[in-house]
Design a protein around this motif. Structure first.
Motif, PDB file in Angstrom:
ATOM      1  N   GLN A 153      40.422  52.474  30.166  1.00  0.00           N
ATOM      2  CA  GLN A 153      41.704  52.570  29.474  1.00  0.00           C
ATOM      3  C   GLN A 153      42.451  51.239  29.524  1.00  0.00           C
ATOM      4  N   GLU A 211      40.183  66.728  29.764  1.00  0.00           N
ATOM      5  CA  GLU A 211      41.368  67.472  29.335  1.00  0.00           C
ATOM      6  C   GLU A 211      42.372  67.583  30.484  1.00  0.00           C
ATOM      7  N   LYS A 221      44.761  64.601  30.955  1.00  0.00           N
ATOM      8  CA  LYS A 221      45.631  64.177  29.853  1.00  0.00           C
ATOM      9  C   LYS A 221      47.080  63.980  30.263  1.00  0.00           C
ATOM     10  N   THR A 222      47.505  64.665  31.311  1.00  0.00           N
ATOM     11  CA  THR A 222      48.848  64.449  31.829  1.00  0.00           C
ATOM     12  C   THR A 222      48.743  63.949  33.261  1.00  0.00           C
ATOM     13  N   ALA A 229      47.898  59.327  33.566  1.00  0.00           N
ATOM     14  CA  ALA A 229      47.337  60.117  32.471  1.00  0.00           C
ATOM     15  C   ALA A 229      46.214  59.368  31.769  1.00  0.00           C
ATOM     16  N   ASN A 247      45.043  60.181  28.451  1.00  0.00           N
ATOM     17  CA  ASN A 247      45.346  61.053  27.312  1.00  0.00           C
ATOM     18  C   ASN A 247      44.576  60.598  26.076  1.00  0.00           C
ATOM     19  N   TRP A 248      43.282  60.877  26.068  1.00  0.00           N
ATOM     20  CA  TRP A 248      42.408  60.445  24.988  1.00  0.00           C
ATOM     21  C   TRP A 248      42.172  61.571  23.992  1.00  0.00           C
ATOM     22  N   GLN A 249      41.894  61.186  22.745  1.00  0.00           N
ATOM     23  CA  GLN A 249      41.621  62.148  21.683  1.00  0.00           C
ATOM     24  C   GLN A 249      40.117  62.293  21.495  1.00  0.00           C
TER      25      GLN A 249
END
Length: 206
Positions: free
Chosen positions: A98, A169, A172-173, A180, A182-184
């Motif tokens: 990240q 998942e 994500k937070t 976090a 927070n990947w799509q």
């Protein structure tokens, strides 16, 4: 012996430049990536490729999955194939990816199926165990032997596509003191059409 190029990865990453962790000549992806691999693993890394009948891929930069010596937000992607399960502290690696990826860039990984190794009867890896590894900052020298299959540097973790996606998942937070991730999720392939004994996941990093 060479495995075929992987069309979903090519479709996503062609025209971009990034990092491949532990690139191997017998398992090419055909994308524009520098090959990052650890110095301590160099001999084994090269021997494995020679054993497959191929000239070893040149290591462009020494580094580890959780310590890549490049600037922040400097790469379009991080690509790994059959690497994630070898990382003692996967959360630190995800946070490092990240760090190095530009906003809107990609993480693409192929991870082995839970039955990829004959005789590996370990249970699937749990979220709590992965968090424990991060809190204790596991390294190859310190990771508990009971977590390992295949000797030093072998498989520390065991996932299905579903359990690994659930793990991402859960990140994500920010929780458990972990920033976090927070990947799509962009795509999955199970089994993968590259080597065929794993699953493919692709994420966009905001």
């Amino acid at each position: 012996m060479k495995f075929p190029l992987h069309q979903p990865t090519l479709k996503l990453l062609t025209g971009l430049s990034g990092i491949e962790l532990g690139a191997a000549s017998h398992n090419p992806f055909g994308v524009n990536a520098i090959n990052v691999a650890p110095k301590f693993d160099e001999d084994l890394f090269q021997d494995n490729q020679v054993n497959m009948g191929e000239q070893p891929t040149k290591i462009d930069m020494y580094g580890e999955a959780d310590n890549i010596p490049v600037k922040d937000k400097s790469q379009d992607f991080v690509l790994s194939s059959h690497v994630f399960e070898h990382i003692p502290d996967p959360i630190s690696a995800l946070l490092e990816w990240q760090r190095v990826i530009k906003p809107g860039g990609y993480v693409v990984m192929i991870v082995p199926q839970p039955d990829a190794l004959a005789g590996d009867n370990r249970p699937l890896s749990t979220y709590d165990r992965l968090v424990k590894a991060h809190r204790e900052k596991w390294k190859i020298e310190t990771a508990p032997a009971e977590n390992l299959y295949g000797g030093k540097g072998g498989h520390y973790w065991k996932f299905t596509s579903t359990t690994l996606r659930k793990f991402l998942e859960n990140l994500k937070t920010a929780n458990d003191g972990i920033p976090a991730v927070n990947w799509q999720l962009l795509g999955t392939e199970d089994p993968d059409s590259k080597v065929g004994n794993g699953f493919w996941l692709a994420y966009r990093v905001p």
